[in-house]
Design an enzyme around this catalytic site. Sequence first.
Site, short mmCIF file in Angstrom:
data_model
loop_
_atom_site.label_atom_id
_atom_site.label_comp_id
_atom_site.label_asym_id
_atom_site.label_seq_id
_atom_site.Cartn_x
_atom_site.Cartn_y
_atom_site.Cartn_z
N TRP A 102 0.95 -0.73 -0.46
CA TRP A 102 0.15 0.13 -0.06
C TRP A 102 1.10 1.14 0.07
O TRP A 102 0.51 2.09 -1.06
CB TRP A 102 -0.89 0.19 1.56
CG TRP A 102 -1.89 -1.36 1.07
CD1 TRP A 102 -2.14 -2.13 1.80
CD2 TRP A 102 -3.02 -1.39 0.22
NE1 TRP A 102 -3.41 -2.62 1.70
CE2 TRP A 102 -3.88 -2.32 0.51
CE3 TRP A 102 -3.52 -0.26 -1.92
CZ2 TRP A 102 -4.66 -2.59 -0.52
CZ3 TRP A 102 -4.21 -1.25 -2.25
CH2 TRP A 102 -4.92 -2.34 -1.66
N ASP A 172 -1.70 7.04 6.72
CA ASP A 172 -2.99 6.23 5.92
C ASP A 172 -3.43 4.63 7.23
O ASP A 172 -2.52 4.40 7.00
CB ASP A 172 -2.42 5.00 4.59
CG ASP A 172 -3.17 4.05 4.45
OD1 ASP A 172 -3.66 4.06 5.01
OD2 ASP A 172 -2.76 3.34 3.19
N LYS A 196 -12.39 -1.60 6.06
CA LYS A 196 -12.03 -2.46 7.23
C LYS A 196 -12.01 -2.69 8.48
O LYS A 196 -12.79 -3.73 8.93
CB LYS A 196 -10.57 -1.96 6.66
CG LYS A 196 -9.59 -1.66 5.05
CD LYS A 196 -9.22 -3.32 5.03
CE LYS A 196 -8.81 -2.84 3.50
NZ LYS A 196 -7.83 -1.99 2.91
C1 LIG Z 1 -7.38 -1.78 2.49
C2 LIG Z 1 -6.15 -0.52 1.98
C3 LIG Z 1 -5.66 0.77 1.00
C4 LIG Z 1 -6.59 0.17 0.08
O1 LIG Z 1 -8.20 0.85 0.32
P1 LIG Z 1 -9.39 1.25 -1.04
O2 LIG Z 1 -10.29 1.73 0.09
O3 LIG Z 1 -9.40 0.50 -1.94
O4 LIG Z 1 -8.70 1.37 -1.73
C5 LIG Z 1 -4.78 1.76 1.10
N1 LIG Z 1 -4.27 1.36 1.90
C6 LIG Z 1 -4.19 0.22 3.68
C7 LIG Z 1 -3.20 0.34 4.24
C8 LIG Z 1 -4.77 -0.71 2.94
O5 LIG Z 1 -5.52 -1.38 3.92
#
Ligand SMILES: *Cc1c(COP(=O)(O)O)cnc(C)c1O
Length: 360
Positions: A102, A172, A196
């Site tokens: 990511w 993030d 998540k």
């Molecule tokens: C799942 C995830 C993403 C991507 O998320 P989307 O909503 O599918 O764009 C980005 N960073 C992390 C740490 C993730 O777990």
Amino acid sequence: MEQIYNFSAGPSVLPKSVLEKLQQELLSYQGLGMSVMEMSHRSSHFEEIIKQAEQLLRELMDIPENYKVLFIQGGASLQFSMVPMNLMNKHNHAYYVNTGSWAEKAIKEAKKQGEVSILASSKDQNFTTIPSIIKSDIEPNTDYVHITTNNTIKGTRFTEIPDTGNVPLVADMSSNILSETFDISKFDLIYAGAQKNMGPAGVTVVIVREDLVGTHQEDLPAMLDYETYAKAGSIYNTPPTFQIYVTKLVLEWIKDLGGIEAIEKMNHDKASLLYHYIDQSPLFSNHVEEESRSLMNIPFTTDSEELDQEFLKLAESKGLISLKGHRSTGGMRASLYNAMPLEGVQTLIDFMKEFEAKHQ
Ligand SMILES: *Cc1c(COP(=O)(O)O)cnc(C)c1O
């Protein structure tokens, strides 16, 4: 209905009580004769929902007054672009910490907007650890430092939030927001996709220090500009109304459980149960350095592809689903988000013991 436990990394398990409430209210929200999905985003009912969602998030995460809370579509992946578009405004430069897939995607998008330096990386260790960040490596003529607080695929997490001094820290937090307490004042911008640990896919929360909003130099498309959302209370255009509503219910569920501190304790209990078992198991192993282990995503393997496949197949037949590791790593991964009950983890461990006994 058969009891299953869903270990998916995302979209992932939601609290059962939240789903039940949604079911009750699906056709008629608060006796109005219509669903939340059918309501105008400008109606007083929806305004109340989004206001409460923001208020609950502020309360639970203890978000200081001088931060804006925005609800945006496009997932965390759109934030990989929006962050540099909005914040690379003075030096056209940012630092990124590379802790896995990511982070690498975020880096790739940031490079399209400006110059990127890698402040620290654990790539050489196959991302099984969190690299240390040395404050004096951060040159002041930069716009921000970006980290990924929890690495969903490799199962690592920052246990200490780096001190970046006067340089804004961007995180993030997609896969561990609301899982443990964070001092929000250490961050300047946090973003997280809901799917998540917060709600359904389709809404992303951005928490940003207000003086960072609207400072970009060039004209941005309205939908890519944080200021658009900040000025309109996230209702500039039609927001993902139902997703925001479900998120609000999840936040209420957390509050009822005793808030993030209570959730954090449960998350520690769940994760340590599984780590303890894996660490003493002659069959299963987790390759992440102990200090960097995630509370949310726990990858493990038998170190035999064939056995891993057999394990996954059998697990599924027992109602333990979505344990397959990410396609880039193979093996297994158990995601133990807030809504995964302790019994789910215990049931998984019991099954692992049974499997282990048969394969020694
Ligand atoms: C799942 C995830 C993403 C991507 O998320 P989307 O909503 O599918 O764009 C980005 N960073 C992390 C740490 C993730 O777990």
